[in-house]
Design a protein around this motif. Structure first.
Motif, PDB file in Angstrom:
ATOM      1  N   VAL A 341       0.799  -1.229   0.000  1.00  0.00           N
ATOM      2  CA  VAL A 341       0.000   0.000   0.000  1.00  0.00           C
ATOM      3  C   VAL A 341       0.830   1.277   0.000  1.00  0.00           C
ATOM      4  O   VAL A 341       0.304   2.355  -0.302  1.00  0.00           O
ATOM      5  N   LYS A 342       2.114   1.196   0.351  1.00  0.00           N
ATOM      6  CA  LYS A 342       2.945   2.403   0.416  1.00  0.00           C
ATOM      7  C   LYS A 342       3.758   2.521  -0.863  1.00  0.00           C
ATOM      8  O   LYS A 342       4.429   1.576  -1.270  1.00  0.00           O
ATOM      9  N   VAL A 343       3.708   3.688  -1.502  1.00  0.00           N
ATOM     10  CA  VAL A 343       4.293   3.867  -2.833  1.00  0.00           C
ATOM     11  C   VAL A 343       5.215   5.085  -2.859  1.00  0.00           C
ATOM     12  O   VAL A 343       5.134   5.963  -1.987  1.00  0.00           O
ATOM     13  N   PRO A 344       6.094   5.168  -3.859  1.00  0.00           N
ATOM     14  CA  PRO A 344       6.900   6.384  -4.006  1.00  0.00           C
ATOM     15  C   PRO A 344       6.011   7.575  -4.332  1.00  0.00           C
ATOM     16  O   PRO A 344       5.017   7.439  -5.051  1.00  0.00           O
ATOM     17  N   PHE A 345       6.381   8.727  -3.806  1.00  0.00           N
ATOM     18  CA  PHE A 345       5.657   9.946  -4.151  1.00  0.00           C
ATOM     19  C   PHE A 345       6.646  11.100  -4.076  1.00  0.00           C
ATOM     20  O   PHE A 345       7.122  11.461  -2.990  1.00  0.00           O
ATOM     21  N   THR A 346       6.966  11.671  -5.229  1.00  0.00           N
ATOM     22  CA  THR A 346       7.910  12.779  -5.299  1.00  0.00           C
ATOM     23  C   THR A 346       7.329  13.873  -6.190  1.00  0.00           C
ATOM     24  O   THR A 346       6.491  13.598  -7.066  1.00  0.00           O
ATOM     25  N   ALA A 347       7.769  15.098  -5.970  1.00  0.00           N
ATOM     26  CA  ALA A 347       7.290  16.230  -6.770  1.00  0.00           C
ATOM     27  C   ALA A 347       8.424  17.219  -6.977  1.00  0.00           C
ATOM     28  O   ALA A 347       9.209  17.478  -6.060  1.00  0.00           O
ATOM     29  N   MET A 348       8.494  17.773  -8.180  1.00  0.00           N
ATOM     30  CA  MET A 348       9.557  18.710  -8.546  1.00  0.00           C
ATOM     31  C   MET A 348       8.970  19.850  -9.376  1.00  0.00           C
ATOM     32  O   MET A 348       8.250  19.611 -10.338  1.00  0.00           O
ATOM     33  N   TRP A 349       9.243  21.070  -8.979  1.00  0.00           N
ATOM     34  CA  TRP A 349       9.010  22.257  -9.807  1.00  0.00           C
ATOM     35  C   TRP A 349      10.104  23.229  -9.434  1.00  0.00           C
ATOM     36  O   TRP A 349      10.066  23.864  -8.388  1.00  0.00           O
ATOM     37  N   LYS A 350      11.097  23.308 -10.270  1.00  0.00           N
ATOM     38  CA  LYS A 350      12.287  24.080  -9.937  1.00  0.00           C
ATOM     39  C   LYS A 350      11.948  25.541  -9.685  1.00  0.00           C
ATOM     40  O   LYS A 350      11.154  26.142 -10.404  1.00  0.00           O
ATOM     41  N   ARG A 351      12.577  26.094  -8.643  1.00  0.00           N
ATOM     42  CA  ARG A 351      12.400  27.462  -8.162  1.00  0.00           C
ATOM     43  C   ARG A 351      11.069  27.672  -7.453  1.00  0.00           C
ATOM     44  O   ARG A 351      10.789  28.759  -6.954  1.00  0.00           O
ATOM     45  N   GLN A 352      10.239  26.657  -7.399  1.00  0.00           N
ATOM     46  CA  GLN A 352       8.966  26.767  -6.691  1.00  0.00           C
ATOM     47  C   GLN A 352       8.913  25.797  -5.509  1.00  0.00           C
ATOM     48  O   GLN A 352       8.451  26.166  -4.432  1.00  0.00           O
ATOM     49  N   ILE A 353       9.366  24.573  -5.735  1.00  0.00           N
ATOM     50  CA  ILE A 353       9.422  23.574  -4.673  1.00  0.00           C
ATOM     51  C   ILE A 353      10.877  23.452  -4.226  1.00  0.00           C
ATOM     52  O   ILE A 353      11.739  23.083  -5.033  1.00  0.00           O
ATOM     53  N   PRO A 354      11.182  23.769  -2.979  1.00  0.00           N
ATOM     54  CA  PRO A 354      12.570  23.666  -2.514  1.00  0.00           C
ATOM     55  C   PRO A 354      13.134  22.264  -2.711  1.00  0.00           C
ATOM     56  O   PRO A 354      12.454  21.263  -2.453  1.00  0.00           O
ATOM     57  N   ALA A 355      14.356  22.209  -3.189  1.00  0.00           N
ATOM     58  CA  ALA A 355      14.985  20.916  -3.510  1.00  0.00           C
ATOM     59  C   ALA A 355      15.498  20.221  -2.255  1.00  0.00           C
ATOM     60  O   ALA A 355      15.777  20.850  -1.240  1.00  0.00           O
ATOM     61  N   GLY A 356      15.607  18.898  -2.354  1.00  0.00           N
ATOM     62  CA  GLY A 356      16.247  18.109  -1.316  1.00  0.00           C
ATOM     63  C   GLY A 356      15.399  17.831  -0.088  1.00  0.00           C
ATOM     64  O   GLY A 356      15.917  17.402   0.942  1.00  0.00           O
ATOM     65  N   GLN A 357      14.086  18.031  -0.180  1.00  0.00           N
ATOM     66  CA  GLN A 357      13.219  17.785   0.967  1.00  0.00           C
ATOM     67  C   GLN A 357      12.852  16.298   1.063  1.00  0.00           C
ATOM     68  O   GLN A 357      12.552  15.662   0.058  1.00  0.00           O
ATOM     69  N   VAL A 358      12.854  15.773   2.271  1.00  0.00           N
ATOM     70  CA  VAL A 358      12.343  14.432   2.538  1.00  0.00           C
ATOM     71  C   VAL A 358      11.336  14.554   3.677  1.00  0.00           C
ATOM     72  O   VAL A 358      11.697  14.948   4.789  1.00  0.00           O
ATOM     73  N   ASN A 359      10.090  14.255   3.379  1.00  0.00           N
ATOM     74  CA  ASN A 359       9.022  14.351   4.375  1.00  0.00           C
ATOM     75  C   ASN A 359       8.711  12.945   4.876  1.00  0.00           C
ATOM     76  O   ASN A 359       8.130  12.135   4.156  1.00  0.00           O
ATOM     77  N   ASP A 360       9.116  12.653   6.102  1.00  0.00           N
ATOM     78  CA  ASP A 360       8.882  11.322   6.662  1.00  0.00           C
ATOM     79  C   ASP A 360       7.845  11.353   7.778  1.00  0.00           C
ATOM     80  O   ASP A 360       7.766  10.425   8.587  1.00  0.00           O
ATOM     81  N   ARG A 361       7.055  12.405   7.810  1.00  0.00           N
ATOM     82  CA  ARG A 361       6.055  12.542   8.872  1.00  0.00           C
ATOM     83  C   ARG A 361       4.625  12.490   8.352  1.00  0.00           C
ATOM     84  O   ARG A 361       3.822  11.682   8.789  1.00  0.00           O
ATOM     85  N   GLN A 362       4.305  13.373   7.397  1.00  0.00           N
ATOM     86  CA  GLN A 362       2.914  13.515   6.966  1.00  0.00           C
ATOM     87  C   GLN A 362       2.424  12.296   6.189  1.00  0.00           C
ATOM     88  O   GLN A 362       3.151  11.722   5.370  1.00  0.00           O
ATOM     89  N   LEU A 363       1.174  11.935   6.449  1.00  0.00           N
ATOM     90  CA  LEU A 363       0.509  10.847   5.743  1.00  0.00           C
ATOM     91  C   LEU A 363      -0.139  11.399   4.482  1.00  0.00           C
ATOM     92  O   LEU A 363      -1.004  12.276   4.551  1.00  0.00           O
ATOM     93  N   VAL A 364       0.281  10.889   3.341  1.00  0.00           N
ATOM     94  CA  VAL A 364      -0.237  11.334   2.052  1.00  0.00           C
ATOM     95  C   VAL A 364      -1.138  10.249   1.474  1.00  0.00           C
ATOM     96  O   VAL A 364      -0.780   9.065   1.480  1.00  0.00           O
ATOM     97  N   SER A 365      -2.286  10.645   0.964  1.00  0.00           N
ATOM     98  CA  SER A 365      -3.167   9.732   0.233  1.00  0.00           C
ATOM     99  C   SER A 365      -3.077  10.059  -1.251  1.00  0.00           C
ATOM    100  O   SER A 365      -3.545  11.120  -1.678  1.00  0.00           O
ATOM    101  N   VAL A 366      -2.459   9.182  -2.017  1.00  0.00           N
ATOM    102  CA  VAL A 366      -2.320   9.436  -3.455  1.00  0.00           C
ATOM    103  C   VAL A 366      -3.695   9.620  -4.092  1.00  0.00           C
ATOM    104  O   VAL A 366      -3.926  10.550  -4.868  1.00  0.00           O
ATOM    105  N   GLY A 367      -4.629   8.752  -3.738  1.00  0.00           N
ATOM    106  CA  GLY A 367      -5.952   8.820  -4.343  1.00  0.00           C
ATOM    107  C   GLY A 367      -6.753  10.039  -3.944  1.00  0.00           C
ATOM    108  O   GLY A 367      -7.495  10.595  -4.757  1.00  0.00           O
ATOM    109  N   LEU A 368      -6.625  10.487  -2.709  1.00  0.00           N
ATOM    110  CA  LEU A 368      -7.434  11.608  -2.237  1.00  0.00           C
ATOM    111  C   LEU A 368      -6.762  12.959  -2.436  1.00  0.00           C
ATOM    112  O   LEU A 368      -7.441  13.978  -2.555  1.00  0.00           O
ATOM    113  N   ASP A 369      -5.426  13.009  -2.457  1.00  0.00           N
ATOM    114  CA  ASP A 369      -4.721  14.290  -2.422  1.00  0.00           C
ATOM    115  C   ASP A 369      -4.249  14.808  -3.781  1.00  0.00           C
ATOM    116  O   ASP A 369      -4.046  16.017  -3.933  1.00  0.00           O
ATOM    117  N   VAL A 370      -4.054  13.932  -4.763  1.00  0.00           N
ATOM    118  CA  VAL A 370      -3.489  14.401  -6.033  1.00  0.00           C
ATOM    119  C   VAL A 370      -4.441  15.350  -6.754  1.00  0.00           C
ATOM    120  O   VAL A 370      -4.029  16.415  -7.234  1.00  0.00           O
TER     121      VAL A 370
END
Length: 474
Positions: A341-370
């Motif tokens: 049930v746990k899958v990769p989830f990454t996002a990139m938009w240069k100059r908008q999304i800060p690089a090098g972030q790893v979020n190991d806390r928040q629970l993301v729902s691919v189906g509900l949040d995208v």
């Protein structure tokens, strides 16, 4: 030197032009790259030393990577329905009135509801002025068919020409911002290892006739490195058995029932008959198939860089579900263990999304949040499950209040995960069964704490969360 007075009309024109530019900058091109059957651990940026995924890692390293992203249902079509509608698959009913929980029922959703006809990803982004582009695997019910939804379909080939077709489109000139879904099928071909190994002679003939490409990919993935002996291969190259190789202690009866549902079940065959060496070969092939799809991701990224539009494009990479890959002596998906049930989830938009972030806390729902996330970036409001949220604040490094629990559906069970690592699964395929796991104490789910008196109060709390906030109608 004479001071020049700028006419008010010119000032107004400049302000309007500036606002227009800001509006365009806030509406990026969007590329959603979706793989099939890839677990969260199956990237080298996730710390896996047995594969190399430079393209996937590029997206993660130049943006944000979430380590706790979950699908709403770990099966192909239900997961895709959820991704496209921002709702649980079980929100819908099939033509017989049954809640959608598996592939067959999700493909049988009638196009009669308001949500089916208009409240979906394609309709919202089209209203926002986006050109819609789709390529690769579909496996969607009729009301979400990309052609009918207004997508320009590049190809339905999810293995061969898809990456090059997507790359050609990216390099082209575009008057409007575009939303492109690139639906790559691998590492899904790992499915065919157990299916082929436990097929009878008639079914094997059908496989060899109808799935030549899939079996060819699998055979290539099973090849040993050139010039390496079998002994050296297993000693130095092949992934070891996972730490949770044995079935969970006091495993739910629903899992055994599920494994033996088909008289010719490859699932039970793999669990009962695969040797440890065969399981390790499964893990080796799974890694190679993941590397194969990474090559396609690289082709897409190369085109984006060459187009000069990397700073105008939001790229999201994820998968529709994972694979158990030997954990609990299971392959395939369906069961709500972490690997499935746990899958990769990454996002990139240069100059908008800060690089090098790893979020190991928040629970993301691919189906509900995208869907809420993409609607947010497109500048349009979307009606979805109210428990879904835009990830944009998290992408951009803002501190926001976020959910403390997350629900997951499946064919034989449902689950709730808490931010603190507690996980509760309620099975219904063999009568009422419940299992309480603590992912901090036992991250591999080797046992459960359902009857542990030390967890009594926490069990009651997560039961209430399950019944009141995630699955109140059960």
């Amino acid at each position: 030197m004479t001071n020049r007075i700028i006419p008010p009309v010119l000032v107004l024109f400049c302000l309007i032009a500036l606002q227009s530019c800001k509006g365009q900058a806030s509406r990026p091109n969007i590329i959603l790259i979706l793989t099939d059957q890839q677990s969260e651990s199956m990237m080298s940026s996730s710390g896996n030393p047995y594969l190399h995924t430079p393209a996937m890692d590029y997206i993660a390293n130049n943006g944000i990577r979430f380590t706790r992203a979950y699908v709403t249902n770990p099966v192909c079509s239900p997961s895709r329905v959820s991704l496209m509608t921002g709702r649980f698959p079980g929100y819908f009913k099939d033509s017989k009135g049954n809640l959608v929980r598996d592939n067959a029922s999700s493909m049988d959703i009638p196009a009669t509801s308001r949500e089916a006809s208009g409240e979906n990803l394609a309709s919202y982004l089209k209203k926002a002025g986006y050109d819609l582009v789709y390529g690769g695997k579909q496996h969607l019910p009729a009301f979400l068919d990309p052609d009918l939804g207004g997508f320009h379909v590049l190809t339905e080939d999810a293995r061969g020409e898809l990456a090059s077709k997507a790359a050609d489109y990216i390099r082209g000139d575009h008057e409007n911002p575009y939303f492109m879904t690139v639906s790559l099928i691998n590492p899904h071909d790992i499915c065919f290892m157990a299916i082929r190994d436990f097929a009878d002679s008639l079914y094997l003939q059908q496989l060899q006739r109808n799935f030549k490409t899939e079996l060819t990919n699998l055979d290539k993935a099973l090849e040993l490195p050139e010039g390496v002996s079998r002994e050296e291969f297993f000693e130095k190259y092949c992934p070891p058995l996972p730490p949770n190789f044995e079935p969970q202690e006091d495993e739910a009866k629903a899992i055994e029932l599920f494994l033996n549902r088909d008289p010719r079940s490859f699932r039970s065959g793999a669990r009962e008959e695969y040797t440890e060496e065969q399981w390790r070969m499964h893990r080796w092939a799974y890694a190679r198939l993941t590397e194969m799809v990474d090559v396609h991701v690289q082709e897409i990224l190369d085109a984006l860089i060459e187009s000069g539009k990397e700073e105008e494009t939001l790229v999201i990479f994820t998968s529709e579900h994972g694979d158990n890959d030997g954990s609990h002596r299971l392959e395939h998906k369906n069961v709500l263990y972490e690997e499935s049930v746990k899958v990769p989830f990454t996002a990139m938009w240069k100059r908008q999304i800060p690089a090098g972030q790893v979020n190991d806390r928040q629970l993301v729902s691919v189906g509900l949040d995208v869907l809420p996330t993409l609607a947010d970036y497109a500048g349009i409001a979307a009606v979805t499950d109210p428990r879904g949220s835009s990830l944009r604040p998290l992408f951009e490094g803002e501190k926001v209040d976020w959910r403390e629990s997350l629900g997951i559906e499946g064919e034989i069970s449902r689950a709730v995960i808490l931010e603190d690592g507690l996980k509760y699964i309620r099975y219904d395929a063999a009568g009422f069964e419940e299992r309480l796991m603590d992912l901090k104490e036992d991250p591999y789910e080797t046992t459960h704490f359902t009857y542990d008196s030390a967890y009594r109060d926490r069990l009651q709390k997560i039961r209430r969360e399950f019944e009141d906030n995630w699955f109140p109608d059960l």
